[in-house]
Scaffold this motif. Sequence first.
Motif, PDB file in Angstrom:
ATOM      1  N   ALA A 445     120.559 136.515  80.266  1.00  0.00           N
ATOM      2  CA  ALA A 445     120.839 136.753  78.845  1.00  0.00           C
ATOM      3  C   ALA A 445     119.773 136.107  77.976  1.00  0.00           C
ATOM      4  CB  ALA A 445     122.224 136.234  78.474  1.00  0.00           C
ATOM      5  N   SER A 446     119.344 134.884  78.333  1.00  0.00           N
ATOM      6  CA  SER A 446     118.296 134.204  77.569  1.00  0.00           C
ATOM      7  C   SER A 446     117.564 133.235  78.483  1.00  0.00           C
ATOM      8  CB  SER A 446     118.889 133.453  76.359  1.00  0.00           C
ATOM      9  OG  SER A 446     119.754 132.420  76.802  1.00  0.00           O
ATOM     10  N   MET A 447     116.380 132.863  78.068  1.00  0.00           N
ATOM     11  CA  MET A 447     115.545 131.956  78.862  1.00  0.00           C
ATOM     12  C   MET A 447     114.730 131.094  77.901  1.00  0.00           C
ATOM     13  SD  MET A 447     112.747 132.948  81.774  1.00  0.00           S
ATOM     14  CE  MET A 447     114.049 133.647  82.788  1.00  0.00           C
ATOM     15  N   ASN A 448     114.665 129.798  78.180  1.00  0.00           N
ATOM     16  CA  ASN A 448     113.918 128.857  77.347  1.00  0.00           C
ATOM     17  C   ASN A 448     113.006 128.041  78.236  1.00  0.00           C
ATOM     18  OD1 ASN A 448     113.123 127.559  74.992  1.00  0.00           O
ATOM     19  ND2 ASN A 448     114.676 125.958  75.221  1.00  0.00           N
ATOM     20  N   VAL A 449     111.755 127.861  77.808  1.00  0.00           N
ATOM     21  CA  VAL A 449     110.753 127.140  78.592  1.00  0.00           C
ATOM     22  C   VAL A 449     110.389 125.846  77.866  1.00  0.00           C
ATOM     23  CG1 VAL A 449     108.473 127.233  79.641  1.00  0.00           C
ATOM     24  CG2 VAL A 449     109.866 129.307  79.506  1.00  0.00           C
ATOM     25  N   LEU A 450     110.526 124.721  78.555  1.00  0.00           N
ATOM     26  CA  LEU A 450     110.185 123.402  78.001  1.00  0.00           C
ATOM     27  C   LEU A 450     108.986 122.847  78.744  1.00  0.00           C
ATOM     28  CD1 LEU A 450     113.777 121.858  77.672  1.00  0.00           C
ATOM     29  CD2 LEU A 450     112.491 123.128  75.958  1.00  0.00           C
ATOM     30  N   ALA A 455     110.327 118.451  77.873  1.00  0.00           N
ATOM     31  CA  ALA A 455     110.967 118.571  79.185  1.00  0.00           C
ATOM     32  C   ALA A 455     111.404 117.221  79.728  1.00  0.00           C
ATOM     33  CB  ALA A 455     110.014 119.254  80.158  1.00  0.00           C
ATOM     34  N   THR A 456     110.551 116.162  79.604  1.00  0.00           N
ATOM     35  CA  THR A 456     110.909 114.849  80.172  1.00  0.00           C
ATOM     36  C   THR A 456     111.955 114.146  79.329  1.00  0.00           C
ATOM     37  OG1 THR A 456     109.008 113.922  78.978  1.00  0.00           O
ATOM     38  CG2 THR A 456     108.659 114.586  81.268  1.00  0.00           C
ATOM     39  N   ASN A 465     107.173 118.607  85.564  1.00  0.00           N
ATOM     40  CA  ASN A 465     106.408 119.822  85.860  1.00  0.00           C
ATOM     41  C   ASN A 465     106.834 121.016  85.002  1.00  0.00           C
ATOM     42  OD1 ASN A 465     104.993 118.494  87.937  1.00  0.00           O
ATOM     43  ND2 ASN A 465     106.643 118.934  89.397  1.00  0.00           N
ATOM     44  N   GLY A 466     107.626 120.758  83.980  1.00  0.00           N
ATOM     45  CA  GLY A 466     108.111 121.843  83.137  1.00  0.00           C
ATOM     46  C   GLY A 466     109.528 122.254  83.544  1.00  0.00           C
ATOM     47  N   VAL A 467     110.231 122.833  82.589  1.00  0.00           N
ATOM     48  CA  VAL A 467     111.622 123.224  82.826  1.00  0.00           C
ATOM     49  C   VAL A 467     111.811 124.659  82.307  1.00  0.00           C
ATOM     50  CG1 VAL A 467     114.054 122.745  82.363  1.00  0.00           C
ATOM     51  CG2 VAL A 467     112.417 120.842  82.588  1.00  0.00           C
ATOM     52  N   ILE A 468     112.520 125.451  83.114  1.00  0.00           N
ATOM     53  CA  ILE A 468     112.932 126.796  82.685  1.00  0.00           C
ATOM     54  C   ILE A 468     114.443 126.809  82.620  1.00  0.00           C
ATOM     55  CG2 ILE A 468     112.945 129.263  83.250  1.00  0.00           C
ATOM     56  CD1 ILE A 468     110.332 128.894  84.673  1.00  0.00           C
ATOM     57  N   GLU A 469     114.966 126.960  81.404  1.00  0.00           N
ATOM     58  CA  GLU A 469     116.411 127.009  81.198  1.00  0.00           C
ATOM     59  C   GLU A 469     116.842 128.477  81.110  1.00  0.00           C
ATOM     60  OE1 GLU A 469     117.138 122.895  78.708  1.00  0.00           O
ATOM     61  OE2 GLU A 469     116.879 124.779  77.611  1.00  0.00           O
ATOM     62  N   ILE A 470     117.730 128.876  81.992  1.00  0.00           N
ATOM     63  CA  ILE A 470     118.180 130.266  82.078  1.00  0.00           C
ATOM     64  C   ILE A 470     119.670 130.313  81.797  1.00  0.00           C
ATOM     65  CG2 ILE A 470     118.423 132.298  83.573  1.00  0.00           C
ATOM     66  CD1 ILE A 470     115.995 131.301  85.112  1.00  0.00           C
ATOM     67  N   ILE A 519      95.991 134.003  69.867  1.00  0.00           N
ATOM     68  CA  ILE A 519      96.726 132.762  69.558  1.00  0.00           C
ATOM     69  C   ILE A 519      96.644 131.822  70.749  1.00  0.00           C
ATOM     70  CG2 ILE A 519      98.974 131.813  68.941  1.00  0.00           C
ATOM     71  CD1 ILE A 519      99.644 134.454  67.657  1.00  0.00           C
ATOM     72  N   ASP A 520      96.327 130.559  70.444  1.00  0.00           N
ATOM     73  CA  ASP A 520      96.277 129.538  71.485  1.00  0.00           C
ATOM     74  C   ASP A 520      97.699 129.283  71.976  1.00  0.00           C
ATOM     75  OD1 ASP A 520      94.681 126.267  71.717  1.00  0.00           O
ATOM     76  OD2 ASP A 520      95.980 127.320  73.114  1.00  0.00           O
ATOM     77  N   PRO A 521      97.963 129.394  73.274  1.00  0.00           N
ATOM     78  CA  PRO A 521      99.329 129.172  73.756  1.00  0.00           C
ATOM     79  C   PRO A 521      99.841 127.762  73.500  1.00  0.00           C
ATOM     80  CG  PRO A 521      97.776 129.354  75.577  1.00  0.00           C
ATOM     81  CD  PRO A 521      97.038 129.760  74.359  1.00  0.00           C
ATOM     82  N   ASN A 522      98.930 126.745  73.414  1.00  0.00           N
ATOM     83  CA  ASN A 522      99.387 125.366  73.170  1.00  0.00           C
ATOM     84  C   ASN A 522      99.856 125.173  71.740  1.00  0.00           C
ATOM     85  OD1 ASN A 522      98.936 124.314  75.765  1.00  0.00           O
ATOM     86  ND2 ASN A 522      96.739 124.205  75.366  1.00  0.00           N
ATOM     87  N   SER A 523      99.524 126.161  70.863  1.00  0.00           N
ATOM     88  CA  SER A 523      99.954 126.027  69.475  1.00  0.00           C
ATOM     89  C   SER A 523     101.309 126.684  69.230  1.00  0.00           C
ATOM     90  CB  SER A 523      98.908 126.648  68.539  1.00  0.00           C
ATOM     91  OG  SER A 523      98.835 128.047  68.747  1.00  0.00           O
ATOM     92  N   ILE A 524     101.884 127.272  70.261  1.00  0.00           N
ATOM     93  CA  ILE A 524     103.144 128.001  70.112  1.00  0.00           C
ATOM     94  C   ILE A 524     104.311 127.043  70.288  1.00  0.00           C
ATOM     95  CG2 ILE A 524     104.571 129.850  71.071  1.00  0.00           C
ATOM     96  CD1 ILE A 524     102.000 131.244  71.924  1.00  0.00           C
ATOM     97  N   GLU A 525     105.214 127.075  69.336  1.00  0.00           N
ATOM     98  CA  GLU A 525     106.435 126.287  69.413  1.00  0.00           C
ATOM     99  C   GLU A 525     107.507 127.038  70.212  1.00  0.00           C
ATOM    100  OE1 GLU A 525     106.957 123.251  68.403  1.00  0.00           O
ATOM    101  OE2 GLU A 525     109.099 123.141  68.858  1.00  0.00           O
ATOM    102  N   SER A 526     107.692 128.325  69.878  1.00  0.00           N
ATOM    103  CA  SER A 526     108.697 129.131  70.585  1.00  0.00           C
ATOM    104  C   SER A 526     108.405 130.609  70.351  1.00  0.00           C
ATOM    105  CB  SER A 526     110.116 128.798  70.106  1.00  0.00           C
ATOM    106  OG  SER A 526     110.260 129.150  68.741  1.00  0.00           O
TER     107      SER A 526
END
Length: 717
Positions: A445-450, A455-456, A465-470, A519-526
Amino acid sequence: METFALYLLKSVTWLSGFALIFFLFLRNERFFLLNRIYLIVGILISFFFPLISVHYTVVLPVITTIQTGNAVVTGVQEVSRTPFINIREILLILYFSGILCVSFLILKQSKPVINSIKKAEIIKSQPVKLIRTAEYSSSFSFFSYVFVNPSITDVETEEIVNHELAHIRQWHWLDLVLVELLCMLQWFNPLIWIYIRFIRQNHEYLADEVALQRTSDPAVYKATLLNQIVGSPVFSLTNSFNYSLNKKRFNMMKNIISSPYRKLRVFLILPVFAMVLYAFATPDYKYMDNSPGISFPSIQALSKVVKGNVVQQDGKSLQGAIIVVQGTTLGTSTDSKGYFLLDKVPEDATLVVSYVGFKTRIVKPDFTSAMTIKMVRDTVNLPGVGTPPPPPPPPPPPSDINGNIAPPPPPPAKIRSFDGKSPLIVVDDVIKDIDVKDIDAETIASMNVLKDKDATDKYGEKGKNGVIEITSKKGIKPILKDSEIKVKKYDFNSMQTRVGGKPLYIVDGVIMENDINSIDPNSIESISVLKGQSASALYGDKGKDGVIIVNTKKASLTGSSKTSDITVTGYEINQKVPPPPPPPTGFYNDKNQKYTKDSILVVEGKPEQNIDKTPFVVVEEMPMFPGGEKAMTTWIWNNLKVMGPEGKVKSTDPVYVIFVVSSTGKVKDVKVKKPVNPALDAEAIRVVSNMPDWKPGYQKGNPVDVMLELPIDFRYN
């Protein structure tokens, strides 16, 4: 039926001509033998001359025509619908009923005579087989038998035997058999009954002539005739001694010498020959060019009739099949029962039978009986999809507004962390030790990447190492309907909201018209992905293909240090969103069509009649992939998941996939025609099953199901 009717018409015409000439010019002549020959010739000509066809040439001017493109049949004859009461069938029944009646009458009259022969005593001392019986009052002969009443004296019997002996020796019974057979065919013709009387009367004249030569006293012979004046029944195949006993018969016994030139009257039949032959002659058309010295060969006589029916292999009739004489514009089409009738067909012609979706047949016409032409379904192969040509060189890498080159897009469907380790997977707030690629995309239904500190802070050391919330989807399929997915992603081109659609990009609340990959991916908030009603409700028609909302960190759009990005399985490049399942019982689809529990399609309260569900193979307007064949080839190769040369599956044969494009454009019933390799077969079926909706095929203006065959070649150059 038509051919036999024409034969009868010709036969009646011939007999009528002979009868009229005899009645007007020959019946009072004393050339009895010549008259007999004339009457017999008339019978034989009435039997055989209708089978002869005379031709004559008709010269026609050539009409110059210009033909472009494919030939078009312009001379199609529409078969008229047969009325409920078929007049031809009624006439045929009446005709054969008449034949049966005449045959029954002949047998009824002959049976008592035959019974008398069986039970009577035959006197063989005479030159003939004499039978004395009281059953018949008058005398007559039946083939070689002579019937005489016992009350007749011996002197009279001798005169009668001399008369009947002339009938037997001259085979007059043969004339009677021939004319009775002709009477069975022409019982409806009044002149045939008069013709029979002419033959019988002439027989008596011939017999009287011989009897008078054999008698010792002509007066005794004439007196014997007068004693037999009492009438008796006349049988069909007998010669009665007292037949036509009138003044004319006695006049014919007079020895009057006629001029031999009167015999030439028989040639009056020649104009009848000319008129009848010309009346039923068949024209031969010869086309002559207006230019001197140039002519075209003649065309065969257009006088034959071809009829029959056109059916499928299972015997079902084909309505609307086209039957054309090859090389001409003469043709017809079958009616609702598959029947056809084609007139004026040359004897050496060839028929071309065609119907959309079936193989064209070329057959020779059968003029003697009804034809049955079976049509075989045809198969249309789509152009093969082989090894694609070498890809064009990659475009220069995109750069941001300051000229810095952006990093190349990462490969799809792979998850990479900063140090090469797998990120933490959290499904419905529960940490899972699984690969995100193993999760069915339809259940998300939704997915969020930290990443980094976010993430920490939330998951401690486990999130380094990063988190994927599903969040799993809870509800009715299909997925992504009115849902929102939040991801952080680099390759925006892979985030297509539907196959073939281009989503609307919103960056910090402003519609982005330029390349979004700058767009630089590091500048993306969401990143938020909106589809369906959510996108349309917020952005109207612009959001029909989906909306991607990007929120930056309010820093800079220019790139600095680049880190590994994360892409999400289930949203690969050009991935096709699976079609929604059919609506349940009692629900309506987007065309206001209701699905009932019996799977009967109901439109506006009326059931739709779907009689034949067999898919077509060839139709008037074939189905088309969106964008055409080239677009289909590109789409297939963009969606194939094949192994590289180092690990390829060896296969020398393409995989032939058979599928049906439904009347709504959906691809269904996908299968492999002949297995080649399990892995390749499965991949070919998967790709074809996920094709976008086609433009459906049309037959007679209606969308129909069409079966297609597509070869896919997995070999590498």
